[in-house]
Structure formats: structure tokens, C-alpha cells
Design a protein around this motif. Structure first.
Motif, PDB file in Angstrom:
ATOM      1  N   ARG A 135    -120.481  50.740  28.043  1.00  0.00           N
ATOM      2  CA  ARG A 135    -119.290  51.581  27.907  1.00  0.00           C
ATOM      3  C   ARG A 135    -118.984  51.811  26.428  1.00  0.00           C
ATOM      4  N   PHE A 136    -118.652  53.048  26.117  1.00  0.00           N
ATOM      5  CA  PHE A 136    -118.303  53.453  24.759  1.00  0.00           C
ATOM      6  C   PHE A 136    -116.894  54.021  24.795  1.00  0.00           C
ATOM      7  N   GLU A 137    -115.974  53.363  24.091  1.00  0.00           N
ATOM      8  CA  GLU A 137    -114.605  53.863  23.983  1.00  0.00           C
ATOM      9  C   GLU A 137    -114.384  54.353  22.556  1.00  0.00           C
ATOM     10  N   SER A 138    -113.906  55.570  22.452  1.00  0.00           N
ATOM     11  CA  SER A 138    -113.694  56.185  21.138  1.00  0.00           C
ATOM     12  C   SER A 138    -112.318  56.830  21.134  1.00  0.00           C
ATOM     13  N   ARG A 139    -111.550  56.521  20.105  1.00  0.00           N
ATOM     14  CA  ARG A 139    -110.200  57.073  20.002  1.00  0.00           C
ATOM     15  C   ARG A 139    -110.018  57.769  18.666  1.00  0.00           C
ATOM     16  N   PHE A 140    -109.500  58.984  18.731  1.00  0.00           N
ATOM     17  CA  PHE A 140    -109.062  59.689  17.526  1.00  0.00           C
ATOM     18  C   PHE A 140    -107.596  60.028  17.769  1.00  0.00           C
ATOM     19  N   GLU A 141    -106.750  59.055  17.447  1.00  0.00           N
ATOM     20  CA  GLU A 141    -105.335  59.151  17.800  1.00  0.00           C
ATOM     21  C   GLU A 141    -104.471  59.265  16.551  1.00  0.00           C
ATOM     22  N   ARG A 142    -103.368  59.991  16.722  1.00  0.00           N
ATOM     23  CA  ARG A 142    -102.398  60.164  15.635  1.00  0.00           C
ATOM     24  C   ARG A 142    -100.989  60.066  16.208  1.00  0.00           C
ATOM     25  N   TRP A 143    -100.037  59.817  15.330  1.00  0.00           N
ATOM     26  CA  TRP A 143     -98.633  59.827  15.730  1.00  0.00           C
ATOM     27  C   TRP A 143     -97.954  60.965  14.982  1.00  0.00           C
ATOM     28  N   ARG A 144     -97.890  62.100  15.646  1.00  0.00           N
ATOM     29  CA  ARG A 144     -97.293  63.306  15.071  1.00  0.00           C
ATOM     30  C   ARG A 144     -96.338  63.906  16.097  1.00  0.00           C
ATOM     31  N   PRO A 145     -95.181  63.250  16.288  1.00  0.00           N
ATOM     32  CA  PRO A 145     -94.267  63.678  17.345  1.00  0.00           C
ATOM     33  C   PRO A 145     -93.660  65.049  17.119  1.00  0.00           C
ATOM     34  N   ARG A 146     -93.709  65.537  15.887  1.00  0.00           N
ATOM     35  CA  ARG A 146     -93.149  66.863  15.600  1.00  0.00           C
ATOM     36  C   ARG A 146     -94.278  67.856  15.349  1.00  0.00           C
ATOM     37  N   LEU A 147     -94.089  69.064  15.839  1.00  0.00           N
ATOM     38  CA  LEU A 147     -95.098  70.103  15.673  1.00  0.00           C
ATOM     39  C   LEU A 147     -95.204  70.525  14.215  1.00  0.00           C
ATOM     40  N   LYS A 148     -96.416  70.850  13.802  1.00  0.00           N
ATOM     41  CA  LYS A 148     -96.637  71.354  12.442  1.00  0.00           C
ATOM     42  C   LYS A 148     -96.657  72.879  12.415  1.00  0.00           C
ATOM     43  N   GLY A 149     -96.912  73.490  13.567  1.00  0.00           N
ATOM     44  CA  GLY A 149     -97.007  74.942  13.627  1.00  0.00           C
ATOM     45  C   GLY A 149     -98.386  75.429  13.242  1.00  0.00           C
ATOM     46  N   GLY A 150     -98.627  76.732  13.407  1.00  0.00           N
ATOM     47  CA  GLY A 150     -99.917  77.305  13.050  1.00  0.00           C
ATOM     48  C   GLY A 150    -100.801  77.499  14.266  1.00  0.00           C
ATOM     49  N   TRP A 151    -101.948  78.117  14.039  1.00  0.00           N
ATOM     50  CA  TRP A 151    -102.826  78.506  15.141  1.00  0.00           C
ATOM     51  C   TRP A 151    -103.410  77.317  15.891  1.00  0.00           C
ATOM     52  N   ARG A 152    -103.546  76.173  15.232  1.00  0.00           N
ATOM     53  CA  ARG A 152    -104.130  75.015  15.914  1.00  0.00           C
ATOM     54  C   ARG A 152    -103.274  74.541  17.087  1.00  0.00           C
ATOM     55  N   GLU A 153    -101.971  74.838  17.045  1.00  0.00           N
ATOM     56  CA  GLU A 153    -101.073  74.423  18.119  1.00  0.00           C
ATOM     57  C   GLU A 153    -100.672  75.586  19.021  1.00  0.00           C
ATOM     58  N   SER A 154    -101.335  76.703  18.850  1.00  0.00           N
ATOM     59  CA  SER A 154    -101.021  77.890  19.653  1.00  0.00           C
ATOM     60  C   SER A 154    -101.554  77.740  21.064  1.00  0.00           C
ATOM     61  N   GLY A 155    -100.801  78.288  22.021  1.00  0.00           N
ATOM     62  CA  GLY A 155    -101.248  78.307  23.397  1.00  0.00           C
ATOM     63  C   GLY A 155    -102.087  79.515  23.750  1.00  0.00           C
ATOM     64  N   ASP A 156    -102.305  80.415  22.798  1.00  0.00           N
ATOM     65  CA  ASP A 156    -103.122  81.600  23.034  1.00  0.00           C
ATOM     66  C   ASP A 156    -104.587  81.182  23.140  1.00  0.00           C
TER      67      ASP A 156
END
Length: 363
Positions: free
Chosen positions: A154-175
Motif C-alpha cells: 500500500r502506498f499512501e500519499s498526501r498533498f494537503e494544505r490548510w487554506r480555509p479561505r479562497l484565494k480566487g482566480g482560475w484555479r478555483e473556478s467551477g468552469d
């Protein structure tokens, strides 16, 4: 094409986070490459590029590049995700080798079409998967190759962050056209690493959520891969993790390896450090080393410290330069990126429909 012995001339499209923090410094640090042109329409970013690279030429639009393609050797696409395919296609059609930041495309079919175009024109096409040169990943590859863990189960890999507030921009777009969200962002990294280590995916199950108020794109996603060789990969990408888990937990038949913390190279680049500064690069303190062993948690003293192999992002562009000069396979191929996109597409379907998806192996 630049003559033998002369540096390969590179045009960098995009000077946001990816272009200014990762690509430009690594290109400049690579023997045999020279940053010739930066493409950005932003006056502020044009000024930043000139300040950081006084000899660089500036272009406001990628179209300016194709008219002087004979003055260039390599185009690096570090612009927003939705532009990756059209820009890579235009560069290849202009006869130029191409590096595309991940994800190369929104679909595996698009990635394979670009790979076919590059092959037809005998041009290098590579995808920037710098996380294959993270210190923890290099250390894990060494551990697996040595047999110290036995057969990995088994391989467990985590790329986790604590960013409770949105930064905005295209990376967070729902389009959907923006190809945003963590599945295609950090998910591209963890899936690529899993496939590189353990081979093709046979089945994929995923859970994907939009947790933060006002968010439109996935910000908390889990992917489970059953590899054709039997290894199970459990992959977590999140912006909403209040307590971060281990970056890797790898369980084998005779031992395991647990590693906390992120590779230091990104923070070093953000802080303005450069690989050619003469200081040790990609090295972390002993206090951050992972531990390997069996039978007890590393947090209560189980296992033994494993010296972390230094991270080596510069190795990616050194390999790209060699591939362009020698017309050999690049360090990350478009076909490999397409295989990762097969998994990401399967994960998106799995999360949407609540099913496990079988991945068709593409020759």
C-alpha cells in the motif's frame, strides 16, 4: 535550431507562479539553456521579468513567437491550464520542442493527440512533473529498489494544505473549461508519482468534495488506485486539512516508511534562492528525515531514520536539454501524462457516479 555547443534558446509563455517561481529560475540554472523570451501581457510581470533577467526579450502574445520560430529551440508553456493544448499545438506546428506544465491537457485524448503530432514532426514534447525530483520521492524510489520494504502493498500519499479561505482566480473556478480544482492540480502530481512507482492503474475509486464556502471547484479529494501489479495507492489532495498527515506512508511485506513534510525546493525558489547560488540544494535537516521499520509508530520512536536524498528539480531541465539535442525521449513523456489523465478522468467519473471505474490500458 541552435548549432552544436550553443545554448538552446527558450521562450517561456506565462510569468505567474509557475513561470516566475519554477520554470524561469530552473531554465536559467541549466547548462545549455538560455532564457531568451518571456511572454506575458501583464505590464507588472513584464517589469518583473526584466528585473530578474535583464537580457530577456519580452513578448505580449505567444503569436509573436511563431513568426521568429527559427530564433528559438524550445517553448515552455506555463500559462493557465485551458491554454496548454492550443499553445503546445502551435509551438509544435512551428517546429519547436515543447515543455508543458502539468496537466498537459484536460483529457487523455488531447494529450495523445499532442504526442502524435510531436512524433510526426520528430520533436520533443515533455510535461513538467517536477515532483518526480522531490527529495521524499527520490528517497522512496531508493528504498524500494533496495528491497528494504519487501513487496510494497500500500502506498499512501498526501498533498494537503490548510487554506480555509479562497484565494480566487482560475484555479478555483467551477468552469470546466478552466480545468481548475485540486483533482487536476495536486492530483496530477500524486497520480503521476503513483504510476511512476507502481505501474498502470487497473481500477480507480474517488471521492471529491467542495468544502469551503463560496468554492466552485473541488478542494478535498481522495483517489484510490488498484495497480495492475496489485499495489493499492491511496492519494489525498486537499486545501481543507486542519491537521496535516504524513506526506508518504508506504507499507511493504517486511517494513514501512513514513515521511512528513514537503520537499524544501519550492520554498527555496519562492524565497529567491537559486540552484546555482553555491549553497547545498534540496537538502533538508536530519530532524525532517523519514523513518523506516516495522511494528511501531515512527512518532513513538519506531523504526530508524532514513537520510533523505537531496531534491533535484534542476535535473528535469538538464534532461530536457539533452533530449532536444540528442533527439531522445524526454524525462517525462506526453504518453505518461496521458496515462495519468486516464486516471484523473476515471476519478472524476467515480466521484460523480459513486462507482469504481475500470481503466482501459492504452497501447
Amino acid at each position: 535550431m541552435t548549432g552544436t555547443g550553443s545554448p538552446l534558446r527558450v521562450a517561456l509563455v506565462g510569468y505567474g507562479l509557475a513561470g516566475s517561481v519554477f520554470h524561469a529560475p530552473l531554465i536559467a540554472a541549466t547548462d545549455g539553456l538560455v532564457l531568451d523570451t518571456v511572454v506575458t501581457s501583464s505590464p507588472e510581470r513584464q517589469e518583473q521579468a526584466r528585473a530578474e533577467f535583464p537580457d530577456v526579450r519580452i513578448a505580449a502574445s505567444p503569436d509573436r513567437l511563431w513568426a521568429r520560430a527559427n530564433e528559438l529551440d524550445l517553448v515552455v508553456v506555463a500559462s493557465p491550464n485551458k491554454t496548454h493544448v492550443p499553445l503546445a499545438r502551435a509551438a509544435l506546428e512551428a517546429g519547436l520542442a515543447v515543455v508543458v506544465d502539468k496537466p498537459i491537457a484536460g483529457t487523455a485524448a488531447e494529450a495523445r493527440a499532442l504526442a502524435a503530432l510531436a512524433a510526426e514532426r520528430s520533436l520533443v514534447l515533455s510535461v513538467f512533473q517536477n515532483r518526480r525530483w522531490d527529495n521524499d520521492f527520490l528517497t522512496l524510489r531508493k528504498l524500494i529498489a533496495s528491497g528494504d520494504l519487501g513487496d510494497v502493498q500500500r502506498f499512501e500519499s498526501r498533498f494537503e494544505r490548510w487554506r480555509p479561505r479562497l484565494k480566487g482566480g482560475w484555479r478555483e473556478s467551477g468552469d470546466p473549461a478552466e480545468i481548475g480544482g485540486l483533482l487536476y492540480d495536486l492530483g496530477s502530481h500524486v497520480v503521476d508519482q503513483a504510476l511512476t512507482l507502481f505501474g498502470p492503474a487497473a481500477r480507480v475509486y474517488a471521492e471529491s468534495d467542495v468544502r469551503r464556502p463560496g468554492a466552485q471547484a473541488d478542494d478535498d479529494t481522495f483517489i484510490a488506485i488498484t495497480h495492475t501489479g496489485g499495489v493499492r495507492s491511496h492519494l489525498y489532495v486537499s486545501a481543507t486539512t486542519a491537521q496535516l498527515g504524513p506526506r508518504f506512508r508506504v507499507l511493504g511485506s517486511t517494513g514501512g516508511y513514513v515521511k512528513y513534510g514537503l520537499d524544501p525546493q519550492e520554498d527555496a525558489l519562492r524565497a529567491g534562492r537559486r540552484p546555482q547560488d553555491g549553497e547545498p540544494w534540496g537538502v533538508e535537516p536530519e530532524s525532517m528525515w523519514g523513518r523506516a521499520g516495522a511494528g511501531e509508530s515512527p512518532l513513538t520512536g519506531g523504526g530508524v531514520p532514513v537520510e533523505t536524498v537531496p531534491g533535484d528539480y534542476p535535473a528535469y531541465y538538464a534532461a530536457v536539454a539533452a533530449a532536444v539535442r540528442e533527439k531522445t525521449a524526454p524525462p517525462v513523456t506526453a504518453e505518461e501524462a496521458a496515462a495519468a489523465l486516464d486516471v484523473l478522468e476515471a476519478a472524476r467519473r467515480s466521484a460523480r457516479e459513486g462507482i469504481t471505474v475500470t481503466v482501459e490500458v492504452t497501447a
